[in-house]
Design an enzyme around this catalytic site. Structure first.
Site, PDB file in Angstrom:
ATOM      1  N   ILE A  31       0.788  -1.165  -0.075  1.00  0.00           N
ATOM      2  CA  ILE A  31      -0.040  -0.074   0.046  1.00  0.00           C
ATOM      3  C   ILE A  31       0.987   1.105   0.071  1.00  0.00           C
ATOM      4  O   ILE A  31       0.299   2.255  -0.396  1.00  0.00           O
ATOM      5  CB  ILE A  31      -1.030   0.019   1.185  1.00  0.00           C
ATOM      6  CG1 ILE A  31      -2.100   0.877   1.126  1.00  0.00           C
ATOM      7  CG2 ILE A  31      -0.258   0.335   2.517  1.00  0.00           C
ATOM      8  CD1 ILE A  31      -3.376   0.486   1.833  1.00  0.00           C
ATOM      9  N   GLY A  92      12.818  -3.787  12.031  1.00  0.00           N
ATOM     10  CA  GLY A  92      11.744  -2.673  11.489  1.00  0.00           C
ATOM     11  C   GLY A  92      10.507  -3.247  11.002  1.00  0.00           C
ATOM     12  O   GLY A  92       9.870  -2.817  10.256  1.00  0.00           O
ATOM     13  N   GLN A  93      10.069  -4.615  11.323  1.00  0.00           N
ATOM     14  CA  GLN A  93       8.933  -5.396  11.188  1.00  0.00           C
ATOM     15  C   GLN A  93       7.880  -4.419  11.830  1.00  0.00           C
ATOM     16  O   GLN A  93       7.639  -4.031  12.956  1.00  0.00           O
ATOM     17  CB  GLN A  93       8.913  -6.576  11.925  1.00  0.00           C
ATOM     18  CG  GLN A  93       7.563  -7.491  11.177  1.00  0.00           C
ATOM     19  CD  GLN A  93       7.712  -8.955  11.859  1.00  0.00           C
ATOM     20  OE1 GLN A  93       8.607  -9.401  12.346  1.00  0.00           O
ATOM     21  NE2 GLN A  93       6.721  -9.610  11.071  1.00  0.00           N
ATOM     22  N   HIS A  99       6.016 -11.904   5.893  1.00  0.00           N
ATOM     23  CA  HIS A  99       5.958 -11.366   4.597  1.00  0.00           C
ATOM     24  C   HIS A  99       7.129 -11.226   4.156  1.00  0.00           C
ATOM     25  O   HIS A  99       8.214 -10.708   4.905  1.00  0.00           O
ATOM     26  CB  HIS A  99       5.087 -10.297   4.579  1.00  0.00           C
ATOM     27  CG  HIS A  99       5.642  -9.131   5.591  1.00  0.00           C
ATOM     28  ND1 HIS A  99       5.225  -9.015   6.841  1.00  0.00           N
ATOM     29  CD2 HIS A  99       6.191  -7.911   5.387  1.00  0.00           C
ATOM     30  CE1 HIS A  99       5.591  -7.942   7.336  1.00  0.00           C
ATOM     31  NE2 HIS A  99       6.203  -7.433   6.478  1.00  0.00           N
ATOM     32  N   HIS A 101       8.979  -8.859   1.374  1.00  0.00           N
ATOM     33  CA  HIS A 101       8.936  -7.612   0.171  1.00  0.00           C
ATOM     34  C   HIS A 101       9.816  -8.191  -1.007  1.00  0.00           C
ATOM     35  O   HIS A 101      11.004  -8.477  -0.862  1.00  0.00           O
ATOM     36  CB  HIS A 101       9.571  -6.383   0.731  1.00  0.00           C
ATOM     37  CG  HIS A 101       8.812  -5.831   2.031  1.00  0.00           C
ATOM     38  ND1 HIS A 101       8.156  -4.675   2.136  1.00  0.00           N
ATOM     39  CD2 HIS A 101       9.010  -6.306   3.377  1.00  0.00           C
ATOM     40  CE1 HIS A 101       7.731  -4.494   3.089  1.00  0.00           C
ATOM     41  NE2 HIS A 101       8.328  -5.560   4.167  1.00  0.00           N
TER      42      HIS A 101
HETATM   43  P1  AMP Z   1       6.922  -4.374   7.778  1.00  0.00           P
HETATM   44  O1  AMP Z   1       7.420  -3.067   7.998  1.00  0.00           O
HETATM   45  O2  AMP Z   1       8.236  -5.241   7.001  1.00  0.00           O
HETATM   46  O3  AMP Z   1       6.381  -5.122   8.717  1.00  0.00           O
HETATM   47  O4  AMP Z   1       6.128  -4.198   6.262  1.00  0.00           O
HETATM   48  C1  AMP Z   1       4.946  -4.118   6.408  1.00  0.00           C
HETATM   49  C2  AMP Z   1       4.291  -3.465   4.921  1.00  0.00           C
HETATM   50  O5  AMP Z   1       2.929  -3.544   4.892  1.00  0.00           O
HETATM   51  C3  AMP Z   1       4.942  -2.116   4.846  1.00  0.00           C
HETATM   52  O6  AMP Z   1       5.295  -2.054   3.664  1.00  0.00           O
HETATM   53  C4  AMP Z   1       3.323  -1.474   4.545  1.00  0.00           C
HETATM   54  O7  AMP Z   1       3.220  -0.439   3.569  1.00  0.00           O
HETATM   55  C5  AMP Z   1       2.438  -2.885   4.101  1.00  0.00           C
HETATM   56  N1  AMP Z   1       0.994  -2.641   4.240  1.00  0.00           N
HETATM   57  C6  AMP Z   1       0.373  -2.110   5.399  1.00  0.00           C
HETATM   58  N2  AMP Z   1      -1.223  -2.213   5.315  1.00  0.00           N
HETATM   59  C7  AMP Z   1      -1.411  -2.711   4.041  1.00  0.00           C
HETATM   60  C8  AMP Z   1      -2.419  -2.968   3.578  1.00  0.00           C
HETATM   61  N3  AMP Z   1      -3.704  -2.713   3.809  1.00  0.00           N
HETATM   62  N4  AMP Z   1      -2.329  -3.276   2.050  1.00  0.00           N
HETATM   63  C9  AMP Z   1      -1.136  -3.500   1.401  1.00  0.00           C
HETATM   64  N5  AMP Z   1       0.136  -3.278   2.148  1.00  0.00           N
HETATM   65  C10 AMP Z   1       0.160  -2.983   3.440  1.00  0.00           C
END
Ligand code: AMP
Ligand code: ZN
Length: 113
Positions: A31, A92-93, A99, A101
């Site tokens: 997002i 930084g999670q 997940h 990236h």
């Molecule tokens: P992390 O910081 O590695 O835990 O990554 C979490 C990721 O989830 C971040 O890059 C956010 O931009 C992404 N994110 C959070 N909410 C959503 C959502 N509703 N749809 C898609 N991505 C999201």
């Protein structure tokens, strides 16, 4: 997990731009993209982080990375891409559902901040 954002996406309770789905995993656009191509590959099973896996998850982890590789090809990332897993506080999670990236279509910096 009832309160998990990504579990809600899996259940269809929160919308996302899905780009892949099978029995074990989904992939969707991030997002808040940090590159022209930025998507996430996640297991359907709620696993908190890479710090919460054992031998039993070996095949699932390989499956997730193969999906990343296949989707990267589909997205035309022939110049390369970066696969990132942020694990825990120091990593930084921000979403506590495992997940990966996948970022592409720009030069990545190294080392990360
Ligand atoms: P992390 O910081 O590695 O835990 O990554 C979490 C990721 O989830 C971040 O890059 C956010 O931009 C992404 N994110 C959070 N909410 C959503 C959502 N509703 N749809 C898609 N991505 C999201
Ligand atoms: Zn979850």
């Amino acid at each position: 997990m009832d309160n998990c954002l990504f579990c809600k996406i899996i259940k269809g309770e929160i919308p996302a731009n899905l780009i892949y789905e099978d029995d074990l995993a989904i992939a969707f656009e991030d997002i808040n993209p940090q590159a022209p191509v930025h998507f996430l590959v996640i297991p359907k099973e709620h696993i908190v982080s890479l710090d919460n896996v054992d031998e039993n998850k070996k095949l699932l982890l390989g499956h997730l990375l193969l999906i990343a590789s296949k989707l990267a090809k589909e997205k035309g990332l022939e110049e390369g891409y970066r696969v990132v897993n942020n694990c825990g506080i120091d990593g930084g999670q921000t979403v506590d559902h495992l997940h990966f990236h996948i970022l592409g279509k720009r030069k990545m910096l190294w080392p990360p901040g």
